[in-house]
Write an enzyme that holds these catalytic residues in place. Structure first.
Site, mmCIF file in Angstrom:
data_model
loop_
_atom_site.group_PDB
_atom_site.id
_atom_site.type_symbol
_atom_site.label_atom_id
_atom_site.label_comp_id
_atom_site.label_asym_id
_atom_site.label_seq_id
_atom_site.Cartn_x
_atom_site.Cartn_y
_atom_site.Cartn_z
ATOM 1 C CE LYS A 1 -8.504 3.568 -6.119
ATOM 2 N NZ LYS A 1 -7.469 4.162 -5.285
ATOM 3 C CD GLN B 1 -6.990 7.300 -3.146
ATOM 4 O OE1 GLN B 1 -7.756 6.369 -3.343
ATOM 5 N NE2 GLN B 1 -5.947 7.525 -3.932
ATOM 6 C CG ASP C 1 -4.483 -0.201 -2.323
ATOM 7 O OD1 ASP C 1 -4.514 -0.516 -3.528
ATOM 8 O OD2 ASP C 1 -4.172 0.939 -1.925
#
Ligand code: NAP
Length: 274
Positions: free
Chosen positions: A50, A94, A117
């Site tokens: 990423k 994450q 996200d």
């Protein structure tokens, strides 16, 4: 093999070209903060990928790495700092986090306007009510891939296997919002083969290699395999590709789309803040 490949790499490259232009127009580098807890090698690789993509589209990635024994309170405090930091546009925690952490509490420390996200309750509710907001990145990527191939959704029977709050559940809601008729399957579903066989559009989001056998797939179905464990998807690929009309490869299908949506939403967060 009969099925056409849903090429997530090619589609994501086009999205990232648009993001690059968007970022250039913005006149400053959007900042995506990535938070990694512990040293799970797969998670580390995802965060590195990423960060690499951020650099390619002209964004800055700020990597925060915390030890594996971090507590929920420590993680929440660190994420709140990022939420309050005016130089940060987007925040990615994450997933998965180590078992001692209350993941929901950590996600909820992300300010909704930085939730690129799409993991907070606010983003989920906005998606469920079809009010914009940031899509959960992987389901958002699945929808972008279906749209790139102009796959009709209205009136189709979509079967989603998996119901996690960041993947299966939102994927079903996004399909519902596009007028598909949606069935959810999960670990307690009886007769999974029969449910899968009813799918015009199948979304596999479990994380069990080849759980879904190729001969369960209805002929002509569209197969989206979001699962990824031991370098393998949830669907028995070769046999499924004989019956499907479209299928995602693993890797190279849903994974690149997830990153593209994450970065597109980071650019959007930066633009909205400007
Ligand atoms: P998760 O939270 O572990 O959820 C897995 C889901 O699968 C649960 O809803 C579970 O049901 C269901 N399930 C488990 N065993 C099953 C079975 N035998 N039959 C039917 N359903 C079953 O996982 P997740 O975070 O949603 O991730 C799922 C997969 O997607 C993983 O392989 C992950 O690596 C992958 N993933 C990929 C991306 C990407 O960018 N490509 C992004 C995120 C995740 P219950 O709810 O009943 O337990």
């Amino acid at each position: 093999m009969a099925a056409e490949i849903l090429d997530g790499r090619a589609v994501s490259a086009k999205i990232l070209d648009l993001v690059t232009k968007d970022v250039a127009d913005l006149g400053r580098k959007p900042v995506l903060a990535t938070v990694l807890v512990g040293d799970d090698p797969a998670s580390r690789t995802y965060v590195r990928m990423k960060a690499g993509r951020c650099a390619k589209v002209g964004m800055e990635s700020r990597r925060i790495e915390l030890p594996g024994q971090t507590t929920t309170a420590e993680l929440v405090a660190r994420i709140r700092e990022l939420s309050d930091d005016p130089s940060v546009d987007g925040i990615l925690l994450q997933h998965p986090v180590p078992h001692q952490i209350d993941e929901r509490a950590a996600f909820e420390a992300i300010a909704p306007e930085k939730d690129v996200d799409g993991v907070t309750r606010t983003s989920f509710a906005m998606m469920a009510f079809d009010e914009g907001g940031f899509a959960s990145a992987t389901p958002g990527g699945i929808m972008a891939l279906l749209d790139a191939y102009e796959i009709p959704l209205s009136g189709k029977h979509a079967v989603v296997v998996g119901r996690s709050p960041i993947l299966g559940k939102p994927a079903g809601l996004l399909l519902l919002a596009r007028d598909a008729t949606v069935t959810y399957c999960h670990s307690r579903t009886t007769d999974l083969p029969a449910r899968v066989a009813e799918a015009d559009i199948l979304v596999a989001a479990v994380g069990r290699p080849a759980l879904i056998r190729g001969n369960w797939i209805k002929r002509g179905a569209v197969v989206i395999d979001a699962g990824y464990a031991d370098n393998t998807g949830d669907v028995e690929y070769e046999a499924a590709a004989e019956r499907a009309s479209f299928i995602t490869p693993v890797p190279g299908g849903v994974g690149p789309m997830t990153i593209a949506v994450l970065l597109a939403q980071t650019a959007r967060a930066a633009r909205q803040k400007k």
